[in-house]
Motif scaffolding. Sequence first.
Motif, PDB file in Angstrom:
ATOM      1  N   CYS A  19       0.767  -1.133  -0.038  1.00 26.05           N
ATOM      2  CA  CYS A  19       0.052   0.065   0.119  1.00 26.05           C
ATOM      3  C   CYS A  19       0.803   1.140  -0.064  1.00 26.05           C
ATOM      4  N   ASP A  20       0.339   2.250  -0.927  1.00 27.65           N
ATOM      5  CA  ASP A  20       1.055   3.385  -0.771  1.00 27.65           C
ATOM      6  C   ASP A  20       0.463   4.603  -0.177  1.00 27.65           C
ATOM      7  N   LYS A  21      -0.542   4.394   0.531  1.00 27.70           N
ATOM      8  CA  LYS A  21      -1.097   5.568   1.325  1.00 27.70           C
ATOM      9  C   LYS A  21      -0.825   5.619   2.516  1.00 27.70           C
ATOM     10  N   PHE A  22      -0.452   6.816   2.944  1.00 22.60           N
ATOM     11  CA  PHE A  22       0.128   7.223   4.090  1.00 22.60           C
ATOM     12  C   PHE A  22      -0.579   6.408   5.273  1.00 22.60           C
ATOM     13  N   LEU A  23       0.264   5.441   6.078  1.00 19.07           N
ATOM     14  CA  LEU A  23      -0.086   4.769   7.125  1.00 19.07           C
ATOM     15  C   LEU A  23      -1.550   3.681   6.974  1.00 19.07           C
ATOM     16  N   ALA A  24      -1.898   3.665   5.729  1.00 17.04           N
ATOM     17  CA  ALA A  24      -2.915   2.460   5.376  1.00 17.04           C
ATOM     18  C   ALA A  24      -2.674   1.140   5.331  1.00 17.04           C
ATOM     19  N   VAL A  25      -2.082   0.889   6.789  1.00 20.09           N
ATOM     20  CA  VAL A  25      -1.645  -0.569   7.018  1.00 20.09           C
ATOM     21  C   VAL A  25      -2.715  -1.565   7.006  1.00 20.09           C
ATOM     22  N   GLU A  26      -2.429  -2.873   6.707  1.00 19.65           N
ATOM     23  CA  GLU A  26      -3.318  -3.843   7.106  1.00 19.65           C
ATOM     24  C   GLU A  26      -2.812  -4.885   7.855  1.00 19.65           C
ATOM     25  N   VAL A  27      -2.396  -4.639   8.934  1.00 20.13           N
ATOM     26  CA  VAL A  27      -1.922  -5.454   9.943  1.00 20.13           C
ATOM     27  C   VAL A  27      -3.234  -6.078  10.642  1.00 20.13           C
ATOM     28  N   SER A  52      11.202  -9.471   6.417  1.00 19.30           N
ATOM     29  CA  SER A  52      10.783  -9.719   5.263  1.00 19.30           C
ATOM     30  C   SER A  52      10.257  -8.062   4.904  1.00 19.30           C
ATOM     31  N   SER A  53       9.694  -7.288   5.800  1.00 21.64           N
ATOM     32  CA  SER A  53       9.347  -6.128   5.273  1.00 21.64           C
ATOM     33  C   SER A  53      10.302  -5.338   4.755  1.00 21.64           C
ATOM     34  N   LEU A  54      11.379  -5.358   5.423  1.00 13.82           N
ATOM     35  CA  LEU A  54      12.596  -4.567   4.660  1.00 13.82           C
ATOM     36  C   LEU A  54      12.571  -4.940   3.311  1.00 13.82           C
ATOM     37  N   HIS A  55      12.441  -6.286   2.757  1.00 13.65           N
ATOM     38  CA  HIS A  55      12.515  -6.526   1.628  1.00 13.65           C
ATOM     39  C   HIS A  55      11.716  -5.733   0.498  1.00 13.65           C
ATOM     40  N   ASN A  56      10.382  -5.702   1.202  1.00 11.39           N
ATOM     41  CA  ASN A  56       9.277  -5.125   0.448  1.00 11.39           C
ATOM     42  C   ASN A  56       9.857  -3.380   0.075  1.00 11.39           C
ATOM     43  N   GLY A 102       4.097   4.626   2.021  1.00  8.18           N
ATOM     44  CA  GLY A 102       3.191   3.701   2.820  1.00  8.18           C
ATOM     45  C   GLY A 102       3.783   2.335   3.126  1.00  8.18           C
ATOM     46  N   SER A 103       4.461   1.875   2.529  1.00  9.24           N
ATOM     47  CA  SER A 103       5.148   0.290   2.555  1.00  9.24           C
ATOM     48  C   SER A 103       6.278   0.432   3.875  1.00  9.24           C
ATOM     49  N   VAL A 104       6.835   1.566   3.827  1.00  6.60           N
ATOM     50  CA  VAL A 104       7.769   1.816   4.884  1.00  6.60           C
ATOM     51  C   VAL A 104       7.062   2.003   6.169  1.00  6.60           C
ATOM     52  N   TYR A 105       6.125   2.700   6.350  1.00  6.99           N
ATOM     53  CA  TYR A 105       5.356   2.766   7.468  1.00  6.99           C
ATOM     54  C   TYR A 105       4.615   1.645   7.634  1.00  6.99           C
ATOM     55  N   THR A 106       4.328   0.748   6.893  1.00 11.22           N
ATOM     56  CA  THR A 106       3.733  -0.578   6.846  1.00 11.22           C
ATOM     57  C   THR A 106       4.660  -1.494   7.770  1.00 11.22           C
ATOM     58  N   ALA A 107       5.961  -1.246   7.298  1.00 16.51           N
ATOM     59  CA  ALA A 107       7.105  -1.806   8.088  1.00 16.51           C
ATOM     60  C   ALA A 107       7.281  -1.426   9.597  1.00 16.51           C
ATOM     61  N   ILE A 108       7.085  -0.061   9.766  1.00 15.98           N
ATOM     62  CA  ILE A 108       7.571   0.406  10.915  1.00 15.98           C
ATOM     63  C   ILE A 108       6.257  -0.101  12.043  1.00 15.98           C
ATOM     64  N   LEU A 146      16.809   1.927  10.977  1.00 14.54           N
ATOM     65  CA  LEU A 146      17.069   2.014   9.858  1.00 14.54           C
ATOM     66  C   LEU A 146      16.074   2.413   8.577  1.00 14.54           C
ATOM     67  N   ASN A 147      14.801   1.943   8.785  1.00 12.93           N
ATOM     68  CA  ASN A 147      13.670   2.782   7.992  1.00 12.93           C
ATOM     69  C   ASN A 147      13.371   4.159   8.445  1.00 12.93           C
ATOM     70  N   TYR A 148      13.659   4.504   9.650  1.00 13.47           N
ATOM     71  CA  TYR A 148      13.429   6.264   9.718  1.00 13.47           C
ATOM     72  C   TYR A 148      14.621   6.686   9.133  1.00 13.47           C
ATOM     73  N   PHE A 149      15.818   6.129   9.204  1.00 16.79           N
ATOM     74  CA  PHE A 149      17.003   6.880   8.546  1.00 16.79           C
ATOM     75  C   PHE A 149      16.944   7.116   7.048  1.00 16.79           C
TER      76      PHE A 149
END
Length: 508
Positions: A19-27, A52-56, A102-108, A146-149
């Motif tokens: 997902c590329d929408k801001f924080l539209a995560v599906e956890v 694995s979310s880092l791979h995304n 969005g995918s970065v915040y999904t990982a976070i 690392l994601n935030y950096f």
Amino acid sequence: MIKLLNYMLFLIPFMMTGCDKFLAVEVPDNLTHDEYWANREQVVASMNGMYSSLHNNLNRFQVWGDSRSSLYTPGPGDSFTTDYRQFMAQDIYPENGLLGWGSVYTAITWINSFIKNAPGALERDQTFTESELNVMMGEAYALRALNYFYLVRTFKEVPIIEQPYESDSQQFNTAASSEEEVLNFIEADLDRALSAVAPDFENINERYGRITKNTVKAIWADVKLWRNEYQACLDLCADLSAVYGDKLVEPLNWFSIFSPGNSSEGIFEYQYVQTGFASPLYNWFSHFQQNNAKYLANIANIQVNAGEKLYLPTDPLHFSADTIRLKNYSAFRFSPVSYAGGSGYEVYKFIGQSPYELNYRPTGARNANYIIYRYREILFMEAEALAMLNRYEEAEARINKIRLQCNIPAVSTGVMGADLEFMTNLLMEREFELGFEGKEWFAAVRIARRSGFADALIVKAAENNPLGESYQVVRARLLNPESWFLPYHRTELESNRLLVQKDYYKNK
């Protein structure tokens, strides 16, 4: 021991959202149910999900950190779209699909859920030890840092989210925090991580692809250099040199850094095998005969800055450094490849199996590890920090350590110059060794932001633009330092009403 990416992940829907929408995560809700965090196996599965979310996000990180560096030229693949072209032209608009975070915040938020809930398993599973949990918690903090950096180097100001997504009633509209606040948050996470993660793993196969204390120190040294805290950077680099200083790959064995990977000087590599996830490098640099390479190499832009005082043109064996040595089938396939609309060089170090002869990996670069940190980058960090402290002779010694390990003649004292000249040459040396490994735009921005060093980025990016954009046009687009960072995507602004577009991009 099977590599991390071969574990069965318990959350396939999460991994496939993209997902590329801001924080539209599906956890899924089961992340927060007590019955999920019931035992060690479930915590381990969640830890594997974090990795694995880092791979995304590696494809996105590669675009953000490298594709504006002018080392690239378009490949023949249909995947080279207008979005990628905007990056190469230094003319990026808020509608560009590669801006979505969005995918970065999904990982976070996955990591946030782990940090909050994993400790609960200790009370429910007597076989799960506190020391084992602490190591995993350290890895979680390091992955979040690392994601935030990556985010802060790309956008400068970004929202900080510390809580997991656990209910549809939660509101995540969040204003962007200042760069300083984000960097402070990153350093706090790294501090937690350093005190918890394992120094190493006894089983070498467990070490591959997992964060250790050396990984944390490499990230932290990078953060310190970004903050212009040079001595702090050097202190962390010194710790790494104590471990890796005598482990540099021998000159004739240099290609092992990339194939098979996990060399003695590797610090943190994301692991890939022939089954499971495909390396993102496969989509970027697959060999020309497959007719789907997204990018080729723009060697002309590397050569243009190779002055006679650093590389003697009468000695072709010493024209460039080890991993971008201009010899057949070393880092590049030496003969250019042409197609309707362009030409360039294959980035062979990611798609070949061995140097100096055409020998592609099976099915391209599907199993090429993504190198996030290796020791030679640490040496370049040291050289940059030392130069900023006017310790140029020591800086040149770090560069010469790499050169001599590549059978390249050392530079003489003072030949690299000082101030802007030194940094321009340093960026060239980095490109020769670390080219296409994902961070050269970040390195140029880091240097250019210091007083008097802007041309280290602007001139390099404006010369020999691979799309044929004129020097004057590209230079004009980069004169404002805010252009070195990316705009927020329009959908992020629509989804998060507290997020405000940067002034530089408001009229684009």
